[in-house]
Scaffold this motif. Sequence first.
Motif, mmCIF file in Angstrom:
data_model
loop_
_atom_site.group_PDB
_atom_site.id
_atom_site.type_symbol
_atom_site.label_atom_id
_atom_site.label_comp_id
_atom_site.label_asym_id
_atom_site.label_seq_id
_atom_site.Cartn_x
_atom_site.Cartn_y
_atom_site.Cartn_z
ATOM 1 N N VAL A 143 12.261 2.969 -8.674
ATOM 2 C CA VAL A 143 13.489 2.191 -8.917
ATOM 3 C C VAL A 143 14.151 1.885 -7.707
ATOM 4 O O VAL A 143 14.283 2.390 -6.753
ATOM 5 C CB VAL A 143 14.794 3.299 -9.633
ATOM 6 C CG1 VAL A 143 15.774 2.424 -9.940
ATOM 7 C CG2 VAL A 143 14.261 3.764 -11.069
ATOM 8 N N ALA A 144 14.017 0.430 -7.434
ATOM 9 C CA ALA A 144 14.193 -0.148 -6.111
ATOM 10 C C ALA A 144 15.736 -0.652 -5.821
ATOM 11 O O ALA A 144 16.198 -1.281 -6.864
ATOM 12 C CB ALA A 144 13.353 -0.870 -5.956
ATOM 13 N N ARG A 190 0.771 -1.221 -0.077
ATOM 14 C CA ARG A 190 -0.028 0.053 0.018
ATOM 15 C C ARG A 190 0.859 1.371 0.038
ATOM 16 O O ARG A 190 0.559 2.111 -0.595
ATOM 17 C CB ARG A 190 -0.872 0.006 1.236
ATOM 18 C CG ARG A 190 -2.147 -1.126 1.319
ATOM 19 C CD ARG A 190 -2.937 -1.323 2.377
ATOM 20 N NE ARG A 190 -3.556 0.098 2.562
ATOM 21 C CZ ARG A 190 -3.707 0.718 3.631
ATOM 22 N NH1 ARG A 190 -3.547 0.136 4.847
ATOM 23 N NH2 ARG A 190 -4.521 1.818 3.669
ATOM 24 N N LEU A 191 1.919 1.209 0.951
ATOM 25 C CA LEU A 191 2.846 2.266 0.855
ATOM 26 C C LEU A 191 3.515 2.670 -0.678
ATOM 27 O O LEU A 191 3.595 3.716 -1.086
ATOM 28 C CB LEU A 191 3.921 2.196 1.481
ATOM 29 C CG LEU A 191 3.677 2.472 3.198
ATOM 30 C CD1 LEU A 191 4.779 1.643 4.083
ATOM 31 C CD2 LEU A 191 3.425 3.943 3.614
ATOM 32 N N ALA A 192 3.824 1.633 -1.427
ATOM 33 C CA ALA A 192 4.734 1.856 -2.595
ATOM 34 C C ALA A 192 3.531 1.928 -3.686
ATOM 35 O O ALA A 192 3.632 2.942 -4.442
ATOM 36 C CB ALA A 192 5.068 0.160 -3.209
ATOM 37 N N ALA A 193 2.235 1.473 -3.588
ATOM 38 C CA ALA A 193 1.007 1.845 -4.614
ATOM 39 C C ALA A 193 0.826 3.387 -4.641
ATOM 40 O O ALA A 193 0.476 4.021 -5.631
ATOM 41 C CB ALA A 193 -0.031 1.163 -4.393
ATOM 42 N N GLY A 194 0.913 4.043 -3.541
ATOM 43 C CA GLY A 194 0.508 5.446 -3.305
ATOM 44 C C GLY A 194 1.747 6.410 -3.231
ATOM 45 O O GLY A 194 1.411 7.720 -3.586
ATOM 46 N N SER A 247 9.692 -5.626 -4.986
ATOM 47 C CA SER A 247 8.953 -5.880 -6.164
ATOM 48 C C SER A 247 7.538 -5.131 -5.939
ATOM 49 O O SER A 247 7.219 -4.395 -7.206
ATOM 50 C CB SER A 247 8.418 -7.523 -6.127
ATOM 51 O OG SER A 247 9.501 -8.082 -6.414
ATOM 52 N N ALA A 248 6.956 -4.552 -4.807
ATOM 53 C CA ALA A 248 6.001 -3.840 -4.913
ATOM 54 C C ALA A 248 6.401 -2.427 -5.288
ATOM 55 O O ALA A 248 5.614 -1.642 -5.996
ATOM 56 C CB ALA A 248 5.407 -3.838 -3.451
ATOM 57 N N GLN A 277 12.308 -10.958 3.364
ATOM 58 C CA GLN A 277 11.225 -10.264 2.807
ATOM 59 C C GLN A 277 11.564 -8.940 1.600
ATOM 60 O O GLN A 277 10.596 -8.701 1.189
ATOM 61 C CB GLN A 277 10.131 -9.593 3.850
ATOM 62 C CG GLN A 277 9.624 -10.851 4.714
ATOM 63 C CD GLN A 277 8.926 -10.401 6.060
ATOM 64 O OE1 GLN A 277 9.834 -9.591 6.729
ATOM 65 N NE2 GLN A 277 7.474 -10.332 5.877
ATOM 66 N N ALA A 278 12.816 -8.563 1.755
ATOM 67 C CA ALA A 278 13.093 -7.529 0.842
ATOM 68 C C ALA A 278 12.764 -7.528 -0.535
ATOM 69 O O ALA A 278 12.252 -6.684 -1.081
ATOM 70 C CB ALA A 278 14.577 -7.305 0.799
ATOM 71 N N SER A 279 12.804 -8.759 -1.000
ATOM 72 C CA SER A 279 12.393 -8.781 -2.488
ATOM 73 C C SER A 279 11.081 -8.712 -2.782
ATOM 74 O O SER A 279 10.513 -8.067 -3.849
ATOM 75 C CB SER A 279 12.924 -10.292 -3.055
ATOM 76 O OG SER A 279 12.066 -11.368 -2.404
#
Length: 267
Positions: free
Chosen positions: A242-243, A205-209, A234-235, A228-230
């Motif tokens: 760019v992650a 949710r943080l990434a999407a917004g 990915s999100a 869980q980093a990947s």
Amino acid sequence: MTGRDTAPDAVARLRAAGCVWAEDEAALLEEAAGSPADLEGLVSRRVAGEPLELVLGWVEFLGRRLDVGPGVFVPRRRTELLAREALARVPGRGPGGEPAVVVEMCCGVAPVAASLVPTGAEVHAADLSADALAHARSNAPGAELHRGDLYDALPRRLRGRIDVIAANAPYVPTDRIAAMPPEARVHEPHVSLDGGADGVDVHRRLAAGAVGWLAPGGVLLVETSASQASLTTSAMERAGLVAEVVVDDEIGGCVAVGVSRPAAVTA
């Protein structure tokens, strides 16, 4: 403190309760106590399993003491990596002299915001918990506090203007909460721990917004775990960021970094 020497008894009781650093804890509790009766109450709370930081009323974070209390999530040392990354990525003032804009999401008692206020940036912190925000107000004076669910908590005037968003959002998978130490499972809010089935629901949710709120070239920083980093990156990538991942093995810190793309330059 006056009266009989109670420290040896405190050490013995703490050690019997399983406190590995009983001598150090007893010294801190004695320092916090105003009387032998106070010390008795503090030791009893600790022996009963309450986290030391909640008993003391403070936790050390990046060299400063932050106010904490019952009903809030206690910042861990590993989150210092998140704060350091946020500090390193706060830009200087813009061409018009305007300060950088930074936000700590899911702020709890606002350890990252407390670290950012001295930079002169325009600092915001947001959380669902009124109890946590009361401590955040003490820890990050000068920060603007907002109560609500993620981006819904922020004023619209920040859209497209934020240089850094930092978040230690919950990332414990739901079915693993029962196996956590009682200090966390019993004494910290469930909502501050539960990250959903795989632990990264809030990260998604943080990434999407984020893109709609970040300035061009702005950065989203999210504490995560090595396993869980990947999922977190990915999100971020699905959202157009760019992650990359930054780790600090010494303190067990792991932060996913997502950078928004700079604005296109037109001829």
